[in-house]
Design a protein around this motif. Structure first.
Motif, PDB file in Angstrom:
ATOM      1  N   TRP A 121       0.787  -1.077  -0.012  1.00 45.48           N
ATOM      2  CA  TRP A 121      -0.039  -0.132   0.037  1.00 45.48           C
ATOM      3  C   TRP A 121       0.875   1.191  -0.046  1.00 45.48           C
ATOM      4  O   TRP A 121       0.163   2.458   0.039  1.00 45.48           O
ATOM      5  N   HIS A 122       2.172   1.361  -0.038  1.00 49.67           N
ATOM      6  CA  HIS A 122       2.933   2.452  -0.345  1.00 49.67           C
ATOM      7  C   HIS A 122       2.512   3.454  -1.292  1.00 49.67           C
ATOM      8  O   HIS A 122       2.332   2.882  -2.644  1.00 49.67           O
ATOM      9  N   PRO A 123       2.057   4.504  -1.066  1.00 50.57           N
ATOM     10  CA  PRO A 123       1.299   5.350  -2.124  1.00 50.57           C
ATOM     11  C   PRO A 123       2.419   5.488  -3.469  1.00 50.57           C
ATOM     12  O   PRO A 123       1.617   5.502  -4.515  1.00 50.57           O
ATOM     13  N   ASP A 124       3.412   5.616  -3.382  1.00 50.24           N
ATOM     14  CA  ASP A 124       4.317   5.591  -4.478  1.00 50.24           C
ATOM     15  C   ASP A 124       4.389   4.398  -5.359  1.00 50.24           C
ATOM     16  O   ASP A 124       4.876   4.306  -6.508  1.00 50.24           O
ATOM     17  N   LYS A 125       3.748   3.332  -4.736  1.00 53.57           N
ATOM     18  CA  LYS A 125       3.629   2.280  -5.439  1.00 53.57           C
ATOM     19  C   LYS A 125       2.187   1.739  -6.019  1.00 53.57           C
ATOM     20  O   LYS A 125       1.809   1.041  -6.973  1.00 53.57           O
ATOM     21  N   ASN A 126       1.329   3.065  -5.751  1.00 58.68           N
ATOM     22  CA  ASN A 126       0.070   2.938  -6.145  1.00 58.68           C
ATOM     23  C   ASN A 126      -0.456   4.273  -6.770  1.00 58.68           C
ATOM     24  O   ASN A 126      -1.327   5.197  -6.197  1.00 58.68           O
ATOM     25  N   PRO A 127       0.197   4.764  -7.977  1.00 55.79           N
ATOM     26  CA  PRO A 127       0.119   6.209  -8.428  1.00 55.79           C
ATOM     27  C   PRO A 127      -1.334   6.134  -9.079  1.00 55.79           C
ATOM     28  O   PRO A 127      -1.846   7.321  -9.025  1.00 55.79           O
ATOM     29  N   ASN A 128      -1.734   5.253  -9.491  1.00 49.74           N
ATOM     30  CA  ASN A 128      -3.358   5.402  -9.906  1.00 49.74           C
ATOM     31  C   ASN A 128      -4.526   5.547  -8.862  1.00 49.74           C
ATOM     32  O   ASN A 128      -5.553   5.396  -9.350  1.00 49.74           O
ATOM     33  N   ASN A 129      -3.846   5.062  -7.711  1.00 48.04           N
ATOM     34  CA  ASN A 129      -5.068   5.016  -6.517  1.00 48.04           C
ATOM     35  C   ASN A 129      -4.303   5.790  -5.131  1.00 48.04           C
ATOM     36  O   ASN A 129      -4.356   4.954  -4.130  1.00 48.04           O
ATOM     37  N   LYS A 130      -3.779   6.863  -5.376  1.00 49.52           N
ATOM     38  CA  LYS A 130      -2.877   7.291  -4.246  1.00 49.52           C
ATOM     39  C   LYS A 130      -3.642   7.667  -3.199  1.00 49.52           C
ATOM     40  O   LYS A 130      -3.124   7.499  -2.124  1.00 49.52           O
ATOM     41  N   LYS A 131      -4.969   8.341  -3.034  1.00 45.04           N
ATOM     42  CA  LYS A 131      -5.598   8.780  -2.088  1.00 45.04           C
ATOM     43  C   LYS A 131      -5.928   7.570  -1.025  1.00 45.04           C
ATOM     44  O   LYS A 131      -5.677   7.586   0.045  1.00 45.04           O
ATOM     45  N   GLU A 132      -6.363   6.644  -1.794  1.00 42.13           N
ATOM     46  CA  GLU A 132      -6.656   5.485  -0.914  1.00 42.13           C
ATOM     47  C   GLU A 132      -5.526   4.690  -0.341  1.00 42.13           C
ATOM     48  O   GLU A 132      -5.384   4.373   0.863  1.00 42.13           O
ATOM     49  N   ALA A 133      -4.429   4.822  -1.145  1.00 45.38           N
ATOM     50  CA  ALA A 133      -3.266   4.204  -0.581  1.00 45.38           C
ATOM     51  C   ALA A 133      -2.617   4.893   0.555  1.00 45.38           C
ATOM     52  O   ALA A 133      -2.206   4.237   1.500  1.00 45.38           O
ATOM     53  N   GLU A 134      -2.623   6.264   0.414  1.00 42.41           N
ATOM     54  CA  GLU A 134      -2.198   7.174   1.613  1.00 42.41           C
ATOM     55  C   GLU A 134      -2.720   6.678   3.034  1.00 42.41           C
ATOM     56  O   GLU A 134      -2.412   6.653   3.975  1.00 42.41           O
ATOM     57  N   ALA A 135      -4.434   6.586   2.738  1.00 38.82           N
ATOM     58  CA  ALA A 135      -5.091   6.198   3.978  1.00 38.82           C
ATOM     59  C   ALA A 135      -4.594   5.058   4.365  1.00 38.82           C
ATOM     60  O   ALA A 135      -4.641   4.770   5.832  1.00 38.82           O
ATOM     61  N   GLN A 136      -4.752   3.710   3.559  1.00 40.83           N
ATOM     62  CA  GLN A 136      -4.216   2.682   3.991  1.00 40.83           C
ATOM     63  C   GLN A 136      -3.058   2.498   4.763  1.00 40.83           C
ATOM     64  O   GLN A 136      -2.779   1.908   5.721  1.00 40.83           O
ATOM     65  N   PHE A 137      -1.808   3.160   3.993  1.00 43.24           N
ATOM     66  CA  PHE A 137      -0.570   3.083   4.537  1.00 43.24           C
ATOM     67  C   PHE A 137      -0.370   3.778   5.901  1.00 43.24           C
ATOM     68  O   PHE A 137       0.242   3.194   6.793  1.00 43.24           O
ATOM     69  N   LYS A 138      -1.111   4.822   6.177  1.00 36.32           N
ATOM     70  CA  LYS A 138      -1.115   5.494   7.171  1.00 36.32           C
ATOM     71  C   LYS A 138      -1.529   4.633   8.559  1.00 36.32           C
ATOM     72  O   LYS A 138      -1.074   4.523   9.633  1.00 36.32           O
ATOM     73  N   GLN A 139      -2.951   4.038   8.195  1.00 35.72           N
ATOM     74  CA  GLN A 139      -3.729   3.095   9.171  1.00 35.72           C
ATOM     75  C   GLN A 139      -2.770   1.798   9.456  1.00 35.72           C
ATOM     76  O   GLN A 139      -2.685   1.497  10.480  1.00 35.72           O
ATOM     77  N   ILE A 140      -1.971   1.205   8.501  1.00 38.37           N
ATOM     78  CA  ILE A 140      -1.223   0.053   8.765  1.00 38.37           C
ATOM     79  C   ILE A 140      -0.089   0.473   9.430  1.00 38.37           C
ATOM     80  O   ILE A 140       0.318  -0.159  10.420  1.00 38.37           O
TER      81      ILE A 140
END
Length: 350
Positions: free
Chosen positions: A34-53
């Motif tokens: 879920w690192h946001p830079d690994k999910n450029p097409n879904n960055k907002k969700e990835a940021e939220a998931q990454f922070k929560q993890i």
């Protein structure tokens, strides 16, 4: 009854008796996913998931925080005294209130991977990566306005000067042999794989896993099925992808030509010129077909049965054709009487 709020155990996909090693392994897997830079097409969700993890790992890996959380949930964490301020973090949660101030998600990430594969510049003390400054007073992972400044891409940071990024090794390819019947009707294959992974303590250990592969009707030789990050893991590099490549087993009756099926059929000369031949076949899905051919058959003649070929993967419901190619067997010898009869038969119509 206590309202637990966010279920940190569910966030990390672990049970409530999870050990420290279980938590590390779960965090490592989910943070890489879920690192946001690994999910450029879904960055907002990835940021939220990454922070929560990261927040879940920090709470459950700390015995004091975990004990409070297990008893009182997030409400209990709110009453904890905040740690000394160190400049703040864009990943501070608004969930737990002012009493609990989570560490930077990127700092936690960097502690696991030495230097983050998505972070740039020299490392700070203790193995943590320094945040990259964009020259405007805000940092790569802090300050600024809006989530677009929380993560910088590799190319942006590299262009600004100096970049260090973990490399991803080439994918590991493995042949997946399928029968023509499997490629005709589709199938589900279970593949047991053995690979090396990096555990929560940074040790490279063997692991076995069963992967499910759904073979779609109409897939062809060379079709690739990719399982991201399911290849071998090594220290200081990203896990490789695992790629299965479809291969076709030879069939006793049919040959494949693109979306068509080829079938060879032998006939005697008498059958070829009689004009009343019936071809009896069993299809790849077990149906019995009786195909009448009511014309003279010359050597090399090809009879086409529409829509009885292979399914077309990109056109659901559509199929190629069945092409029956006839091989007329001529007699090796004839008696004088047979030769005379044939001569009369072929000259009588002149």
């Amino acid at each position: 009854m206590i309202n637990m709020g966010v279920d940190y155990y569910e966030v990390l996909k672990v049970n409530r008796n999870a050990t420290d090693d279980d938590l590390k392994k779960a965090y490592r897997k989910l943070a890489m996913k879920w690192h946001p830079d690994k999910n450029p097409n879904n960055k907002k969700e990835a940021e939220a998931q990454f922070k929560q993890i990261s927040e879940a790992y920090e709470v459950l890996s700390d015995p004091q925080k975990r004990e409070i959380y297990d008893q009182y949930g997030e409400e209990g964490l709110k009453d904890m005294p905040p740690p000394p301020s160190n400049g703040g973090s864009p990943f501070n949660s608004t969930t737990c209130g002012p009493g609990y101030n989570p560490r930077s998600a990127e700092d936690i990430f960097a502690e696991f991977f030495g230097s983050s594969p998505f972070q740039f510049g020299p490392q700070s003390r203790g193995g943590r990566s320094m945040r990259y400054s964009d020259g405007s007073g805000s940092t790569m992972f802090g300050g600024g306005s809006g989530s677009e400044k929380l993560f910088r891409t590799y190319s942006e940071a590299a262009a600004a000067g100096g970049a260090k990024m973990l490399k991803k090794p080439p994918p590991i390819e493995s042949k997946l042999s399928c029968t023509l019947e499997e490629l005709y009707s589709g199938s589900v294959r279970k593949m047991r794989i053995s690979r090396t992974v990096v555990d929560g303590n940074g040790h490279v250990v063997p692991e076995t896993e069963v992967l499910m592969i759904e073979v779609k009707p109409g897939w062809k030789k060379g079709t690739k099925i990719t399982f991201p990050d399911k290849g071998n893991e090594q220290l200081n590099q990203l896990p490789a992808d695992l790629v299965f490549v479809i291969d076709e087993k030879e069939h006793e009756v049919y040959k494949r030509d693109g979306n068509d099926l080829l079938l060879g059929q032998k006939l005697t000369l008498a059958e070829a010129i009689a004009g009343t031949t019936t071809v009896n076949i069993t299809t790849l899905d077990g149906r019995n077909l009786n195909i009448p051919v009511t014309q003279l058959i010359s050597p090399g003649y090809e009879h086409v049965v529409a829509k009885e070929g292979m399914p077309i993967a990109k056109e659901p419901g559509n199929r190629g054709d069945l092409r029956i190619k006839f091989d007329v067997r001529f007699p090796t010898r004839l008696t004088p009487e047979q030769k005379l009869a044939l001569k009369r038969a072929f000259t009588s119509g002149r």
